[in-house]
Structure formats: C-alpha cells, structure tokens
Write a protein that holds these residues in place. Sequence first.
Motif, PDB file in Angstrom:
ATOM      1  N   LEU A 106      -9.537   2.857   4.179  1.00  0.00           N
ATOM      2  CA  LEU A 106      -9.604   1.956   5.361  1.00  0.00           C
ATOM      3  C   LEU A 106     -10.607   2.609   6.454  1.00  0.00           C
ATOM      4  O   LEU A 106     -11.351   1.732   7.047  1.00  0.00           O
TER       5      LEU A 106
ATOM      6  N   SER B   1       2.771   4.978   0.802  1.00  0.00           N
ATOM      7  CA  SER B   1       2.519   5.527   1.926  1.00  0.00           C
ATOM      8  C   SER B   1       3.288   6.927   1.613  1.00  0.00           C
ATOM      9  O   SER B   1       3.723   7.548   2.323  1.00  0.00           O
TER      10      SER B   1
ATOM     11  N   TRP C  24      -3.602  -0.624   9.382  1.00  0.00           N
ATOM     12  CA  TRP C  24      -2.432  -0.332   8.499  1.00  0.00           C
ATOM     13  C   TRP C  24      -1.038  -0.590   8.731  1.00  0.00           C
ATOM     14  O   TRP C  24      -0.286  -1.394   8.211  1.00  0.00           O
TER      15      TRP C  24
ATOM     16  N   SER D  94      -8.420   1.964  12.274  1.00  0.00           N
ATOM     17  CA  SER D  94      -7.991   2.086  10.605  1.00  0.00           C
ATOM     18  C   SER D  94      -6.476   2.100  10.491  1.00  0.00           C
ATOM     19  O   SER D  94      -5.744   1.359   9.915  1.00  0.00           O
TER      20      SER D  94
ATOM     21  N   PHE E 206      -5.469   5.815   3.319  1.00  0.00           N
ATOM     22  CA  PHE E 206      -6.178   6.135   4.861  1.00  0.00           C
ATOM     23  C   PHE E 206      -7.672   5.966   4.796  1.00  0.00           C
ATOM     24  O   PHE E 206      -8.255   5.432   5.367  1.00  0.00           O
TER      25      PHE E 206
ATOM     26  N   ILE F 272       0.978  -1.255  -0.138  1.00  0.00           N
ATOM     27  CA  ILE F 272       0.021  -0.052  -0.081  1.00  0.00           C
ATOM     28  C   ILE F 272       1.016   1.294  -0.215  1.00  0.00           C
ATOM     29  O   ILE F 272       1.697   1.334   1.012  1.00  0.00           O
TER      30      ILE F 272
ATOM     31  N   GLN G 234      -0.929   9.281   0.770  1.00  0.00           N
ATOM     32  CA  GLN G 234      -1.150   8.347   1.738  1.00  0.00           C
ATOM     33  C   GLN G 234      -2.505   8.518   2.626  1.00  0.00           C
ATOM     34  O   GLN G 234      -3.027   7.654   3.079  1.00  0.00           O
TER      35      GLN G 234
END
Length: 427
Positions: free
Chosen positions: A208, A197, A238, A234, A205, A195, A201
């Motif tokens: 999620l 970042s 992650w 969330s 986020f 994922i 990012q």
Amino acid sequence: MKVKLLALFSVLLAVFTLAACSSDVGSEEETTEIDFYFPVAVGGDVANMVDDMVADFEGENPDIKVNALYGGSYSETMTQVMAAVQGGNPPELAVLFSIDLFTLLENDVIEEMTPLFDEAYLDDFYDAFMANSKVGDKVWSLPFQRSTIVLYYNKDAFAEAGLDPEAPPETWEELVDYGKKLTVNGGQDQWGLEIPSTGYQYWMFQALALQTEDNIMSEDGKETYFDAPYAKESMEYWLDLSQEHKIMPEGTIEWATVPSDFLSERTAMMYHTTGNLTNVKDNAEFDFGVSFLPANNQYGSPTGGGNIYLFKDVPEKNKEAAIKFMKFLTEPERVAQWSIDTGYIATRKSAYETDKLKQYVEEFPPALVAREQLEHADSELATYQSGEVQKIFNDAIQSILTGGSTVEEGLAKAQKEAEEVLEPFQE
C-alpha cells in the motif's frame, strides 16, 4: 595337503574380506555430507518437492549427501539455523528470508558469494530480487523462492455480481467499488476482499505504501519511515476497507486461512503471495484470475520470499559441495520447474526461455503476472535487528486494525521504537 590348502584359502579369504572392508571405509570417507535447512510458507507439497530435488542431485553426485532439514516457517528455520551456528555446528546452506541479510551480516556468519560465481550468472537473476541479495556491489545470497503480492479474484463471483470477469480492479477506488458488489449478506456469505493481517502484515502494508509513494525503510537498513505522510494514508485506507467500506472482516485476518477462505468462496478477492498460485490453481473449483495489485498513485508491491545462504566455518570440501548444490538448484530448467510446481516467480531470466516454462505460461497466463509486476516492485522490509523492527511494526498494524490505537498514534509509536532499536547502527 588338504589342510594346507584349507589354511591358504582361509588366509586369502581374510585378505579379501579386509580389502573389501577397507574399500567400504574409503568410499564412506569420500562421501561429503552437507546440511540444507529450508522453510515452507505457502500451501502445497513444497517439502516433498525439495526432497525430490535432493534425490535428483544425489543421483548425479553420488559422492555428496544432502541432509534436507525442514525447519517450519521462516522464523522457525532462522531460529534453528542460528542455534546450530552458535552451537559450533553451522549448516552449509539454508533458505532464509531474503530480509534476514542484515542480521546474518551483523553476526558475521555467511560467506560472500560474489567471488564464487561469474558475473554473467549473477546478472541473470532479476534486479528486483538482487536488491535484497546484495549490499553495494557484494552479493551475499542467491534468490531462490521469491515472490510478489498479487490479487487473486473469483471470476464466477464477479459474473454473479454483474462485474466483468476479465476486468479486475485497477485502482483503490475500483477495489472498494468491486468489493461492495462482491460482499454478500454483510460478509456472512461472502466477503469482497481479504488482506491477511498476521505473520507478514508489514509486507501487505509495504504494498500500500509503495502504491501511494515510496518504501518504508532505507536501502542500508538503518532507517524506517513508518510515520511518513504516505504511510499514514496507506494505513487509513487499509483500516477503511473494513471499518468504513465494510468489504473485509474487521480485526485480525490470519495469513494461513486467507487462501482457504478464497478456495472455499468465503472471499471473492484476496491479497496473497504468488507462491500460492499453484496451490490455488490445483484446488480452486471455480474460474479465477490473477492481476497486479490495484494502484493508488502508482502500481507497487514488495518482493518477498527466501534466498539461499552459504555459511562460514565449514570444511573446504563441504563448501565446494554446497556451491555445487546451489548451482544445481538454480539451473534454468530447475528454476522453471520450481516456478511451475509452486507458483513462485522463476528467479532467473533464462528460466523463462526454457521450453517448459514458455509452454506453461502460454497455457496458464496468470503465471506471468507476478513476474511482470517486478517492474513496479521494491525491496521487502529489511533492516538491522530486522526481527525486532518487524515485530514493532507488525504489532502497530494489528493494534490499529483491532482498535487498540489510532493510525496516528500507532505509526508514531512504531517509528519511535524502531529508531531506538536502530540508533546503534547510525553513522
């Protein structure tokens, strides 16, 4: 006599030459030039595709010249556009982040589009995309290159790991389970998941958070909910993907390298924009699939990408030419072709009724996944002072993922700083 005829001929030649010159000047004066800034945030040959569309438009409209100006990334393009505006030379059009809306409104530099297009035309754009295109009933931009985040997965890697290549993970728990089976040699040979970042990012986020409960900002762009309980849950998930479950690299994972890692089989799954779909389709040397992002309590993804904005303080004839070009870019056939060529979702419902897109999705069903996920989509992070708020939150996420702060500390700090930035906009 010959001298007189020669003199007469010279006079006539001068008259015709002057007339021709006058005609050339007149034709040049009749040509309207408009500036069109655009960014590229995905793989592939998008810049050349834009140039081709401009050439087609100019072929149909020889009295209009479009200066297509590639601005780099979205943020770089925004910087160039605002510099032009502040320098008293605004462009007619620009493709900028849909979430730049509040910043552009705050600076009073864009035209409202509601009076420029009929209701049927505007209603043909998907509601999920219009959420970032309007405030209340007023439309301020047209959806152009729009996306959601999707899960890409390597079907060959699935088969090698003993997983069903036609059954991608549907839940957070399954994603972890699959990721463990797909991680080879502690990630040295292959990671289960990546994922990104960096860059966007906050966008990852949001997915999620939406899968857990809700979005992380208010619709009016004046509040953020970075430290809400569902946001903490969330962020913990992650972080656990790398720290606890070890199915993903620790620390920073670059936005631009994730698709490269997927194509080179360094990762078996990735979260990325559907705007990379055609790039993956054209370059993957393995069988791959595309699916909804796995759900926690529900499915969810933020929308993303860019809209077309019309700028104020341009001559009326330039404005008319710009409106004509906007209509050209958003014709159903052209929207369909743009979706095929890039992987972005066709932004108009009517585009999916065109023969070319019907045939394409029949031959390549993954092209429908992102559109179907719109049912579970919500707006991308958009606030006043959006650049500053995004940086605050992006920095917090990176700090958490790299061990610079705990989830609790990082999100609380981000929320406090965002509240301070947004305080002047509170009623």
